[in-house]
Design a protein around this motif. Structure first.
Motif, PDB file in Angstrom:
ATOM      1  N   THR A 187     -13.563   0.352   2.519  1.00  0.00           N
ATOM      2  CA  THR A 187     -14.058  -1.356   3.206  1.00  0.00           C
ATOM      3  C   THR A 187     -15.675  -1.479   2.327  1.00  0.00           C
ATOM      4  O   THR A 187     -16.089  -1.218   2.349  1.00  0.00           O
ATOM      5  CB  THR A 187     -14.554  -0.918   4.541  1.00  0.00           C
ATOM      6  N   ASP A 225      -9.855  -8.894   5.948  1.00  0.00           N
ATOM      7  CA  ASP A 225     -10.543  -8.222   6.554  1.00  0.00           C
ATOM      8  C   ASP A 225     -11.645  -7.272   5.813  1.00  0.00           C
ATOM      9  O   ASP A 225     -12.486  -5.672   6.119  1.00  0.00           O
ATOM     10  CB  ASP A 225      -9.692  -6.989   7.958  1.00  0.00           C
ATOM     11  N   ASN A 226     -11.875  -7.603   4.362  1.00  0.00           N
ATOM     12  CA  ASN A 226     -13.063  -6.577   3.768  1.00  0.00           C
ATOM     13  C   ASN A 226     -12.297  -5.395   2.627  1.00  0.00           C
ATOM     14  O   ASN A 226     -13.209  -4.759   2.711  1.00  0.00           O
ATOM     15  CB  ASN A 226     -14.502  -6.494   4.121  1.00  0.00           C
ATOM     16  N   SER A 227     -10.524  -5.052   3.270  1.00  0.00           N
ATOM     17  CA  SER A 227     -10.623  -3.888   2.849  1.00  0.00           C
ATOM     18  C   SER A 227     -10.551  -4.135   1.435  1.00  0.00           C
ATOM     19  O   SER A 227     -10.360  -4.721   1.053  1.00  0.00           O
ATOM     20  CB  SER A 227      -9.081  -3.042   3.029  1.00  0.00           C
ATOM     21  N   GLU A 228     -10.699  -3.206   0.797  1.00  0.00           N
ATOM     22  CA  GLU A 228     -10.642  -3.219  -0.585  1.00  0.00           C
ATOM     23  C   GLU A 228      -9.782  -1.833  -1.901  1.00  0.00           C
ATOM     24  O   GLU A 228      -9.618  -1.105  -1.546  1.00  0.00           O
ATOM     25  CB  GLU A 228     -11.679  -1.816  -1.584  1.00  0.00           C
ATOM     26  N   TYR A 229      -9.243  -2.882  -2.713  1.00  0.00           N
ATOM     27  CA  TYR A 229      -7.495  -2.353  -2.512  1.00  0.00           C
ATOM     28  C   TYR A 229      -6.848  -2.695  -4.314  1.00  0.00           C
ATOM     29  O   TYR A 229      -8.530  -3.742  -4.789  1.00  0.00           O
ATOM     30  CB  TYR A 229      -6.328  -2.653  -2.508  1.00  0.00           C
ATOM     31  N   LYS A 235      -5.785   1.077  -1.123  1.00  0.00           N
ATOM     32  CA  LYS A 235      -7.113   2.061  -0.610  1.00  0.00           C
ATOM     33  C   LYS A 235      -8.606   1.903  -1.091  1.00  0.00           C
ATOM     34  O   LYS A 235      -8.187   3.143  -0.092  1.00  0.00           O
ATOM     35  CB  LYS A 235      -6.612   1.781   0.747  1.00  0.00           C
ATOM     36  N   SER A 242      -9.301  -7.928   0.749  1.00  0.00           N
ATOM     37  CA  SER A 242      -7.978  -8.367   2.076  1.00  0.00           C
ATOM     38  C   SER A 242      -9.686  -9.090   2.833  1.00  0.00           C
ATOM     39  O   SER A 242     -10.684  -9.151   2.984  1.00  0.00           O
ATOM     40  CB  SER A 242      -7.243  -7.997   2.689  1.00  0.00           C
ATOM     41  N   ASP A 270       1.190  -1.571  -0.067  1.00  0.00           N
ATOM     42  CA  ASP A 270       0.171  -0.065  -0.136  1.00  0.00           C
ATOM     43  C   ASP A 270       0.991   1.257  -0.097  1.00  0.00           C
ATOM     44  O   ASP A 270       1.821   1.303   0.082  1.00  0.00           O
ATOM     45  CB  ASP A 270      -1.380   0.105   1.349  1.00  0.00           C
TER      46      ASP A 270
END
Length: 338
Positions: free
Chosen positions: A75, A54-58, A72, A52, A31
């Motif tokens: 979420t 933890d539902n983070s969107e990249y 990022k 990811s 990141d």
């Protein structure tokens, strides 16, 4: 003559070495603060998406050496997918699920990560098959050999996937394992048992890309709810992976080669629970509720016809007015339930 033979052997060795090293190339997703988000053996492109654990969107925004730079975006809220209404047309009988293995050599520790056919990945496929059958599905599991593990493997496995689709499965799964050499990215525990995390891969270069990505998110929502931590993440990446052939075609990576086979087998059994929860037996909520409504209408019409017959015989045509009121009341009551 001997020098020519030695030169030929040397060239073959060099070609093989280049092939192996390219196949095992590993990339880090980093990141903007320099944090390593995950690692992968996939060759990504700008615009590819990674969700990811933890539902983070990249989103991939660039590449530098063996690192993919990611931004990022936020979420992803997957709560709505817990009631995701997957509509599936079935042909009667048990719903069918197809399973196959594009990379037929993939195996686990201890030992060589790539082995002669059949690799240990077939044991993972069988474990998934057996567990799904316990949930009431019919599973068409192909044990076809698609070796060697090279760039043409997906071309060879395409015929296998097409054959599985002839039986109208509700989903088709290409079962793999990753090649990331760091066990920390895939090692987990599920209900006290050592297990391998599962990564979902969907391709963007096909007409089913949006539907398959939504299906992947529905699976993750169920997995997060039932077995938190079992999903390593979701890639929505450049590539096809034969997913243009039909809807709900996904690639699942059960751990990586440095984990023991037993960990992947545990995850295969648990992930069958996730699939079963996402694809309810019978073919989807909308279809089942529609079937129940159909039965209701048949019964209602039959009772209505019987009522008309009895009223005509007992009260004459004046009885039609009463039965009409009763029928209208029944219609309103049914619409209220729906």
């Amino acid at each position: 003559m001997r020098s020519k033979i030695l030169l030929s052997i040397l060239l073959v060795t060099l070609i093989f070495s280049v092939s192996v090293s390219a196949k095992e190339e590993i990339f880090s997703l980093v990141d903007e603060e320099g944090n390593i988000i995950t690692k992968t053996s996939l060759m990504l492109s700008e615009g590819d998406i990674y969700i990811s654990a933890d539902n983070s969107e990249y989103e991939v925004i660039g590449k530098e050496d063996d690192k993919f730079k990611v931004h990022k975006k936020g979420t992803v809220d997957l709560s709505a997918y817990l009631t995701y209404p997957i509509e599936i047309q079935t042909q009667g009988g048990k719903p069918i699920i197809g399973i196959y293995h594009t990379h037929s050599d993939e195996s686990y520790a201890p030992g060589e990560p790539s082995r002669p056919y059949p690799g240990q990945i077939y044991q993972v496929g069988k474990a998934l098959k057996d567990a799904l059958e316990e949930h009431g599905f019919q599973v068409d599991w192909s044990q076809a050999n698609h070796n060697p593990h090279d760039g043409a493997a997906y071309t060879r496995s395409r015929d296998t996937a097409a054959k599985l689709l002839k039986n109208n499965p509700i989903t088709v799964i290409d079962v793999h394992r990753d090649a990331v050499p760091d066990p920390e990215f895939y090692s987990t525990e599920i209900e006290g048992q050592s297990a391998a995390k599962v990564r979902i891969v969907t391709g963007k270069q096909n007409q089913n890309r949006t539907g398959n990505f939504e299906y992947a998110k529905a699976l993750k929502a169920k997995a997060d709810n039932n077995y938190p931590g079992i999903i390593e993440g979701i890639f929505w990446a450049k590539g096809n992976y034969n997913q243009d052939l039909g809807p709900r075609m996904i690639l699942l990576e059960f751990g990586t080669h440095v984990l023991p086979l037993e960990d992947a087998l545990v995850s295969a059994h648990r992930f069958a629970d996730v699939i079963a929860a996402s694809l309810p037996e019978g073919g989807g909520r909308a279809e089942r509720s529609g079937a129940k409504s159909g039965v209701f209408w048949v019964i209602l019409l039959a009772l209505g016809g019987l009522g008309i017959f009895l009223l005509i015989n007992k009260e004459g045509l004046s009885g039609l007015k009463n039965i009409g009121q009763k029928f209208t009341h029944a219609l309103r009551k049914q619409r209220g339930k729906e």
